[in-house]
Design a protein around this motif. Structure first.
Motif, short mmCIF file in Angstrom:
data_model
loop_
_atom_site.label_atom_id
_atom_site.label_comp_id
_atom_site.label_asym_id
_atom_site.label_seq_id
_atom_site.Cartn_x
_atom_site.Cartn_y
_atom_site.Cartn_z
N SER A 69 -6.33 36.50 -43.99
CA SER A 69 -5.84 36.73 -45.04
C SER A 69 -7.61 36.86 -46.24
CB SER A 69 -5.08 36.20 -46.56
OG SER A 69 -5.46 34.77 -46.85
N ARG A 70 -8.07 36.65 -46.05
CA ARG A 70 -9.98 36.18 -46.44
C ARG A 70 -10.41 36.84 -45.38
NH1 ARG A 70 -8.65 35.28 -51.18
NH2 ARG A 70 -7.32 33.90 -51.78
N THR A 71 -10.74 38.05 -46.08
CA THR A 71 -11.76 38.59 -44.96
C THR A 71 -12.65 39.70 -45.77
OG1 THR A 71 -10.85 40.90 -45.16
CG2 THR A 71 -10.34 39.85 -43.17
N MET A 72 -14.37 40.28 -45.36
CA MET A 72 -15.64 39.91 -45.49
C MET A 72 -15.77 41.38 -45.56
SD MET A 72 -16.65 36.52 -46.33
CE MET A 72 -14.90 35.62 -44.94
N GLY A 73 -15.83 42.37 -44.81
CA GLY A 73 -16.08 43.64 -44.32
C GLY A 73 -17.55 43.79 -42.50
N THR A 74 -18.16 44.38 -42.84
CA THR A 74 -19.17 44.64 -41.44
C THR A 74 -19.90 44.43 -42.10
OG1 THR A 74 -18.41 46.81 -41.76
CG2 THR A 74 -17.12 45.60 -40.12
N SER A 75 -20.60 44.53 -41.31
CA SER A 75 -22.31 44.88 -40.93
C SER A 75 -23.26 45.45 -41.67
CB SER A 75 -23.06 43.61 -40.38
OG SER A 75 -22.78 44.35 -39.55
N PRO A 76 -24.15 45.93 -41.96
CA PRO A 76 -25.05 47.82 -42.22
C PRO A 76 -24.78 48.22 -40.92
CG PRO A 76 -25.28 46.67 -43.54
CD PRO A 76 -24.90 45.48 -42.59
N ASP A 77 -25.47 47.67 -39.77
CA ASP A 77 -25.92 47.24 -38.33
C ASP A 77 -24.39 47.89 -37.76
OD1 ASP A 77 -24.92 45.29 -37.37
OD2 ASP A 77 -27.26 44.45 -36.90
N SER A 78 -23.31 47.91 -38.32
CA SER A 78 -21.92 47.73 -37.28
C SER A 78 -22.00 46.70 -35.82
CB SER A 78 -21.75 49.43 -37.01
OG SER A 78 -21.71 49.88 -37.76
N LYS A 79 -22.46 45.46 -36.00
CA LYS A 79 -22.50 44.84 -35.14
C LYS A 79 -22.08 43.70 -35.08
CE LYS A 79 -26.92 46.04 -32.99
NZ LYS A 79 -28.02 45.43 -32.71
N TRP A 80 -21.62 43.46 -36.50
CA TRP A 80 -20.46 41.82 -37.07
C TRP A 80 -19.96 42.77 -37.85
CZ3 TRP A 80 -22.08 37.87 -34.57
CH2 TRP A 80 -23.38 37.58 -34.03
N PHE A 81 -18.37 41.48 -37.93
CA PHE A 81 -17.20 41.22 -38.95
C PHE A 81 -17.21 39.75 -39.31
CE2 PHE A 81 -13.23 40.81 -39.44
CZ PHE A 81 -12.69 41.34 -40.31
N GLY B 142 -20.96 47.18 -58.57
CA GLY B 142 -20.43 47.34 -57.91
C GLY B 142 -19.78 48.72 -58.42
N GLY B 143 -18.63 48.88 -57.12
CA GLY B 143 -18.53 50.26 -56.85
C GLY B 143 -18.90 51.14 -56.35
N ARG B 144 -19.07 51.93 -56.09
CA ARG B 144 -20.09 53.06 -54.86
C ARG B 144 -21.47 53.24 -55.70
NH1 ARG B 144 -18.64 59.90 -53.78
NH2 ARG B 144 -19.96 60.02 -52.57
N GLY B 145 -21.47 53.19 -56.81
CA GLY B 145 -23.56 53.66 -57.72
C GLY B 145 -23.92 51.99 -57.40
N GLY B 146 -22.88 50.75 -57.66
CA GLY B 146 -23.82 49.18 -57.06
C GLY B 146 -24.12 48.59 -56.24
N ALA B 147 -23.97 49.34 -54.75
CA ALA B 147 -24.27 49.01 -53.92
C ALA B 147 -25.50 49.89 -52.78
CB ALA B 147 -23.25 48.24 -52.93
N GLY B 148 -25.21 50.86 -53.66
CA GLY B 148 -25.75 51.78 -53.18
C GLY B 148 -25.80 51.67 -51.54
N ALA B 149 -27.46 52.90 -50.96
CA ALA B 149 -28.25 53.05 -50.08
C ALA B 149 -28.74 51.60 -49.68
CB ALA B 149 -29.10 53.93 -50.07
N ALA B 150 -28.72 50.94 -50.72
CA ALA B 150 -29.80 49.30 -50.53
C ALA B 150 -28.72 48.13 -49.32
CB ALA B 150 -29.51 48.70 -51.80
N GLU B 151 -27.72 48.52 -49.80
CA GLU B 151 -26.20 47.88 -49.42
C GLU B 151 -25.91 48.01 -47.48
OE1 GLU B 151 -22.50 45.34 -49.89
OE2 GLU B 151 -22.93 47.59 -51.33
N GLU B 152 -25.81 49.31 -46.80
CA GLU B 152 -25.83 49.55 -46.57
C GLU B 152 -27.25 49.93 -45.78
OE1 GLU B 152 -24.83 54.54 -46.33
OE2 GLU B 152 -23.26 53.38 -48.10
#
Length: 740
Positions: free
Chosen positions: A345-357, A462-472
């Motif tokens: 019930s508590r998931t935190m998404g995947t890493s920017p390099d797509s290797k980890w969940f 937060g939101g689309r602009g909150g993280a942006g490319a830096a997070e990806e």
């Protein structure tokens, strides 16, 4: 340039609610009482040149977009309502460098590519004449048709990188419910040798029978252009008009996964629901990613994998805050599924390099390696708890949060209550990035990313602009990190900076509420707000190190004309030994030693509003600055809860706090009033039966009978109150019912 809409005032006789109402008057849009109502003039679009002050206007503008680099502006007008057989309207295309304008007629959808050099658009004209998808080279004005047919074109979608474009083309058979679409795509669409791709379900043996490509989900490109993700839907026969007026019977049954009331409210949503699928552009292969059991599959950043949620076994459970599912890794090239873990019930998404969940299981965060299938327990090292133990609900307690991933993909940043930790995904020793300063000084540090237009408050963007490319792209931990900071007991706030291996240092840190920072894309400038009970949250600007901040707005100077109160923090302890706080508003002209009448207003945690500016409003809740101007104290204490005892928990915390205020000599004990609203209304209703401390009690919109409340329905959603009763705000306990 800045672009905006101008709404003209309503015509004489028009009925306007907040904001002037809709076309023709009130909230429903229809005249009241049969009276004649003058038509409201259409709003207009304007673009203001900030260097010259010149304006460019488009009457009746409906939507607009700037191309990257702001060389071009597109404005679509509202379509004339007379003919509903087609969707097209005029598009005004403005060259902002030369101030020249072009017009495109019968345009439906439009968008610029990522470079800002190409404009793609669809045409939807009367009788489907000229319908198709078109591409314009903005520098030359040359336009060519990519595809044309007497059909409907929808859901135009550019890739985020490169110049790949996709669209859906189709028509609805007269005896069927769904439109039957073909997926069209062009790789490097602007080139003379652009590669055209077609997914036609009627000609693809691998496409599931009885399904259609649905226009209810927009196509989305993977980052490398190798995949297009879209939605498929079951085709159904249309109900004949002669049968559509027959009486309808809603049958309620206890075995339904969702109550009938929920099914009725969500009918339109369900009609638009689709199942996930992918199209491989290199092999032109269709891949199904979901089914009725797994209705969602979220692709990773590179599109190679997707995270699928199979919630079939858990539908109909009493829940609040999170839903359970069995989670799978889905190979988007083959559709193959691999179980990651059950009942999550508590998931935190995947890493920017797509290797980890990342996900939470058995009170520990685990990292699933999407390439190898190996699971790593990344909470094994540090002794500090990453679980939010302050959350006093009887569900699975969430973690404090994830601050991001390192750029090299080897570690993830995690929060305990105060500090930021770097946790290795390869077995290296955990590192407290904030060097324990947060816990030592009771300061809550959170990572802030300042990409273009990003906002950073408590906890970051937060939101689309909150993280942006830096997070990806992940965080470069060799460079300084910006942190938001909040004093858990002091209520101070601001921004600090930390470099790996060093203690964090304050950049701006004050006994105020400082937040909402935004950074200019191409300059070393930031904008933020700061506020207190007495200071309106005006905008300030500075360089990115917050040096020499300068106030640039004075939005509400009226407060200088009024007798305004001030605030103090009150520390108190409830009967269970829990240390709590409350924020006490002192009346204007407060005289130490004098005892004042006091209003108590509460909900749950209220001390975190200590530095929030009190804007005077007309509301069903008390207005703090108004009471302070009229000689009253206003006390807002924190309330924490014991599971199964929400009412007595409120009595304990509220009366403990009030006794402390009396003990400190602020309040006249004979003249104390109490107000609670909604959930606070339940608590104030309970409190009035347990103590004579209050001379008057106002209880607003309260649930006062928890037995009847348990089986009541939310009108807006149709859901039963059981979730909020057992696991949510009421906190009676998991699986605690009126019968147990």
């Amino acid at each position: 340039f800045v672009a905006y809409y101008v709404n003209p005032p309503a015509a004489a006789g028009a009925r306007g609610g907040r904001g002037g109402g809709g076309a023709g008057g009130g909230r429903g849009g229809a005249p009241q009482g049969g009276a004649a109502v003058a038509a409201r003039p259409a709003r207009r679009f304007e673009a203001l040149d900030l260097t010259t002050g010149e304006k460019f206007a488009v009457p009746n503008g409906a939507s607009f977009k700037f191309a990257k680099g702001s060389a071009w502006l597109a404005v679509r007008a509202n379509k004339a309502p007379a003919d509903t057989s087609f969707k097209g309207a005029d598009l005004v295309l403005r060259d902002l460098k030369t101030a020249t304008t072009r017009n495109v007629g019968n345009l439906n959808e439009y968008d610029f590519d990522a470079s800002g050099h190409l404009l793609a658009y669809t045409v939807d004209a009367a009788g489907h004449l000229g319908n198709g998808v078109y591409l314009m080279d903005l520098s030359s004005g040359d336009t060519r048709q990519l595809d044309g047919a007497a059909l409907e074109y929808d859901q135009l979608a550019w890739s985020d990188e490169g110049a790949n474009v996709a669209v859906l083309r189709g028509d609805k058979p007269h005896d069927m419910k769904q439109r039957e679409n073909v997926l069209l795509a062009w790789m490097n669409a602007g080139a003379p040798n652009a590669k055209a791709l077609v997914l036609d379900p009627s000609k693809d043996a691998s496409f599931p029978k009885g399904m259609v490509v649905s226009e209810y989900t927009a196509p989305r490109w993977s980052k490398d252009g190798s995949r297009i993700f879209f939605g498929v839907k079951q085709q159904e026969p249309e109900i004949p008009a002669a049968d559509s007026t027959k009486a309808n019977v809603d049958v309620w049954h206890w075995k339904d996964a969702e109550p009938q009331s929920v099914q009725m409210v969500r009918l339109q949503q369900e009609r638009r629901a689709t199942l996930p699928a992918a199209y491989l552009t290199s092999t032109q292969k269709f891949v199904s990613l979901g089914d009725d059991a797994m209705r969602s599959a979220t692709p990773t950043a590179d599109g190679k994998w997707a995270i699928g949620r199979n919630d079939l076994a858990y539908r109909g459970e009493v829940e609040w805050g999170a839903t359970r599912a069995d989670v799978y890794r889905v190979n988007t090239e083959t559709g193959e599924r691999t179980l990651i873990d059950k009942t999550l019930s508590r998931t935190m998404g995947t890493s920017p390099d797509s290797k980890w969940f990342l996900y939470l299981k058995d009170k520990k965060v685990r990292a699933f390696n999407l390439e190898t299938g190996k699971i790593t327990d990344i909470d094994a090292g540090p002794a500090k708890s990453f679980l939010n133990e302050d959350d006093d609900h009887p569900y699975e307690i969430p973690v404090w949060g994830v601050g991001g991933w390192s750029k090299d993909g080897a570690s993830v940043l995690r929060y305990d209550k105060f500090d930021v930790w770097q946790l290795s995904l390869t077995g290296a020793k955990p590192v407290n990035l904030t060097a324990g300063v947060g816990r030592a000084q009771q300061i809550q540090f959170r990572v802030v990313r300042l990409g273009a237009g990003a906002r950073g408050g408590r906890g970051g963007g937060g939101g689309r602009g909150g993280a942006g490319a830096a997070e990806e792209e992940g965080l470069d931990l060799s460079k300084p990190l910006l942190l938001s900071a909040y004093g858990d007991r002091t209520k101070k706030s601001g921004y600090w900076q930390v470099t790996a291996g060093q203690a964090p240092k304050p950049l701006i840190w004050a006994d105020k509420e400082i937040g909402g920072v935004q950074k200019a894309e191409n300059a070393d400038r930031v904008m933020f707000t700061q506020q207190t009970f007495r200071e309106f949250p005006d905008y300030w600007v500075s360089d990115a190190s917050f040096a020499s901040p300068r106030k640039v707005t004075d939005a509400n100077p009226f407060i200088k004309e009024y007798a305004w109160g001030s605030k103090v923090l009150i520390d108190f302890t409830n009967s269970k030994g829990k240390k709590l706080q409350g924020t006490l508003t002192l009346p204007a002209g407060y005289q130490p030693g004098k005892k004042y009448p006091m209003l108590v207003y509460f909900y749950e945690i209220m001390s975190n509003t200590h530095h929030t500016f009190s804007m005077p409003v007309y509301d069903d809740r008390p207005q703090m600055s108004t009471y302070a101007s009229n000689g009253y104290l206003v006390f807002q204490p924190d309330v924490v809860y014991e599971i199964g005892k929400p009412g007595s928990s409120a009595v304990d915390c509220v009366t403990s706090g009030v006794k402390k205020v009396i003990e400190l000599g602020y309040a006249d004990p004979k003249h104390i009033g109490l107000q609670g609203h909604s959930w606070g209304g339940y608590q104030s209703s309970y409190i009035v039966t347990q103590t004579d401390m209050f001379a008057a009690v106002v209880t607003g919109a309260p649930p006062t009978d928890l037995i009847s409340f348990y089986d009541e329905l939310y009108k807006q959603t149709g859901t039963v109150q059981q979730g909020i009763m057992e696991l949510g705000q009421v906190r009676m306990g998991a699986n605690v019912t009126p019968w147990t």
